[in-house]
Motif scaffolding. Structure first.
Motif, short mmCIF file in Angstrom:
data_model
loop_
_atom_site.label_atom_id
_atom_site.label_comp_id
_atom_site.label_asym_id
_atom_site.label_seq_id
_atom_site.Cartn_x
_atom_site.Cartn_y
_atom_site.Cartn_z
N GLY A 325 35.20 13.86 -41.52
CA GLY A 325 35.20 12.41 -41.70
C GLY A 325 33.77 11.88 -41.64
N GLU A 326 33.64 10.57 -41.43
CA GLU A 326 32.30 9.98 -41.44
C GLU A 326 31.64 10.03 -40.06
N GLN A 327 32.20 9.30 -39.12
CA GLN A 327 31.65 9.23 -37.76
C GLN A 327 32.77 8.74 -36.85
N PRO A 328 32.66 8.98 -35.53
CA PRO A 328 33.70 8.47 -34.65
C PRO A 328 33.72 6.95 -34.70
N GLY A 329 34.89 6.37 -34.50
CA GLY A 329 35.00 4.91 -34.38
C GLY A 329 35.05 4.54 -32.91
N GLU A 332 37.61 6.62 -30.97
CA GLU A 332 37.20 8.03 -30.85
C GLU A 332 36.08 8.15 -29.84
N PRO A 338 37.92 13.26 -32.29
CA PRO A 338 37.86 12.67 -33.63
C PRO A 338 39.23 12.20 -34.11
N PHE A 339 39.21 11.17 -34.94
CA PHE A 339 40.40 10.69 -35.65
C PHE A 339 41.62 10.45 -34.75
N ASN A 365 33.41 15.34 -37.82
CA ASN A 365 32.74 14.24 -38.49
C ASN A 365 31.34 14.63 -38.95
N HIS A 447 38.02 8.23 -47.91
CA HIS A 447 38.19 8.17 -46.46
C HIS A 447 39.43 7.31 -46.15
N1 URA Z 1 36.68 7.66 -38.92
C1 URA Z 1 36.02 8.82 -39.05
O1 URA Z 1 35.37 9.08 -40.02
N2 URA Z 1 36.09 9.68 -38.06
C2 URA Z 1 36.79 9.49 -36.99
O2 URA Z 1 36.79 10.37 -36.11
C3 URA Z 1 37.50 8.28 -36.89
C4 URA Z 1 37.43 7.38 -37.86
#
Ligand code: URA
Length: 482
Positions: A325-329, A332, A338-339, A365, A447
């Motif tokens: 994915g992109e990055q933790p939100g 997260e 993650p996710f 991520n 995404h």
């Molecule tokens: N979006 C992401 O790209 N990664 C995550 O872990 C959560 C949301």
């Protein structure tokens, strides 16, 4: 005389195994021996190249188990480690497997004993064989030749350390199904004519052709991915041992690239790209390192690094899929996983619909820290800049090298950039696999948070495309699992 009488009299059995990698035959013989109560020290296992004459006093006929012999116990972990372990070049491997099988009859939980030296040895054999297979996937290089009828044929020379050739036939058939190819090795050869695999005799390096124009492609590709700031000669030699260089056109560039590396590195440092040091060798080491990482400003915000999660071992429930994915939100960041927030929950629903088991995938991520701006009590997500993704690529690439997925699913532009080192358009890249240098493949899709931002018909349309991408990934994973 019955088999049990033989055993009581101290008969010494000599078991011939005509092939060095035949797990099924070993298993058949081992089962019969266990059922006849033949202890490990009364068996000599002789594979090709072994000297059966040393055991001229031994009994060559296999004992026949009594009709009421009990079932032989062997759990999944033993079978999966042994299937690989038997491919190892250690002549002691058959005896080791038998000793473990023998002990398993008395202790069904034996394989859980992490400290047992025989289990540790089997794990080591399994690891060495997987590493050798990985090298074969990554370093086999086909040269184009024409046969007598002028048809195209691709030929590669490879020197495996273990008996992995036959076990990897399926991988090359799936990956190069539309080419006619041969892989030549000192222990035997494999040939694919588009329909069938056949086996041939051992070959010599001179049987394989020299260079061809395909090599230019490899060379320019390699030069483009070569990162001087990452240049650690020891680590490079470990990843790409010198013995493979002679078969790899891009390796001809290595001395030149090393020589130019320092200059390029100083340019990169000027441009803000820093040396991250030795590549970590375990996921635990990456986890520790990302918590300390301050190579870009995101790590200085009030947040926590979030490490990828999931199995990494094919024998232990790994499907071969890595999801990026992109990055933790915000959620997260708080959960340290993650996710798990809204995008993660949406992802879970779509994965389930596609029949992809999240638990069997490694989920991570591109960027390891949550980038946000504070608005009152809320932390609002901000997309990472290209430079930040490029800096963090080091970590996700390190995870990939350890996890060794056969398929990577990059969700969104940041993940795709992290995997490719350049920006691609999701709409153009989705649906078609992109080969990665180690023989695995990258699939790109949108995404899930993009879907969350849409509504109405646009959302339905994007959800349909997302499902179609996941369905294609599921189909490909099934194919790759053979
Ligand atoms: N979006 C992401 O790209 N990664 C995550 O872990 C959560 C949301």
């Amino acid at each position: 005389m019955t088999a049990l009488q033989h055993v009581k009299l101290g008969t010494y059995y000599v078991v011939n195994l005509p092939e060095p990698d035949d797990f099924d035959l070993w298993r058949e013989r081992a089962r019969a021996l266990v059922q006849c109560d033949v202890p490990p020290d009364r068996i000599a296992w002789v594979a090709p190249g072994g000297n059966a004459d040393l055991f001229s006093h031994g009994e060559r006929r296999m004992p026949v188990p009594p009709a009421d012999a009990s079932e032989v116990r062997a759990n999944k972990r033993f079978v999966s480690l042994s299937k690989n372990g038997i491919l190892h070049s250690d002549p002691e491997r058959f005896a080791l497997l038998y000793r473990l099988l023998w002990r398993l009859q008395a202790n069904g939980r034996l394989m859980e004993d992490k400290a047992d030296p025989e289990i540790r040895r089997l794990e080591e054999l399994d690891k060495n064989v997987r590493r050798d297979s990985h090298k074969m996937h990554a370093f086999v290089r086909f040269r184009l030749v024409e046969d007598e009828e002028g048809a195209e044929h691709y030929v590669a020379w490879f020197e495996p350390e273990h008996h992995i050739l036959r076990a990897n036939a399926g991988f090359f058939v799936r990956r190069f199904a539309n080419m006619r190819w041969s892989i030549l090795t000192p222990a035997g050869s494999l040939h694919w004519d588009g329909e069938r695999v056949t086996e041939g005799p051992p070959a010599q390096r001179g049987d394989a052709p020299g260079g061809d124009p395909m090599e230019d492609l490899w060379r320019s590709y390699y030069a483009s991915i070569f990162n001087p700031a990452r240049l650690k000669i020891g680590a490079m030699l470990k990843e790409m041992p010198r013995k493979y260089w002679k078969n790899m056109p891009e390796a001809a560039l290595i001395p030149e690239l090393i020589a130019g590396a320092q200059k390029r590195e100083s340019t990169m440092v000027d441009a803000g790209s820093l040396d991250m040091g030795e590549r970590p060798e375990t996921l635990e080491a990456i986890d520790k390192a990302i918590h300390a990482c301050r190579q870009c400003p995101i790590g200085n915000l009030d947040n926590h690094a979030v490490m990828g999660e999931g199995p990494q071992d094919y024998g232990k429930g790994f499907s071969g899929l890595m999801i990026v994915g992109e990055q933790p939100g915000d959620q997260e960041d708080q959960a340290g996983r993650p996710f798990v927030g809204p995008a993660g929950q949406l992802l879970d629903r779509h994965l389930e619909r596609a029949g992809i088991e999240r638990r069997a995938a490694y989920v991570t991520n591109a960027v390891k820290h949550f980038k946000f701006v504070q608005r009152g009590k809320r932390r609002l997500h901000q997309s990472p800049a290209a430079k930040e993704i490029d800096t963090c690529r080091w970590w996700v690439e390190s995870e990939r090298q350890i996890v060794q997925p056969s398929l990577v699913l990059a969700m969104g532009a940041s993940a795709a950039r992290a995997m490719l080192g350049k920006t691609v358009s999701i709409s153009k890249a989705r649906g078609t696999p992109i080969p990665l240098a180690d023989g695995s493949e990258l699939w790109v899709t949108a995404h899930p948070s993009y879907l969350l931002r849409l509504d109405g018909a646009a959302q339905e349309e994007q959800a349909r495309l997302f499902d179609a991408d996941l369905a294609a990934v599921k189909e490909r994973l099934t194919e790759l699992a053979g």
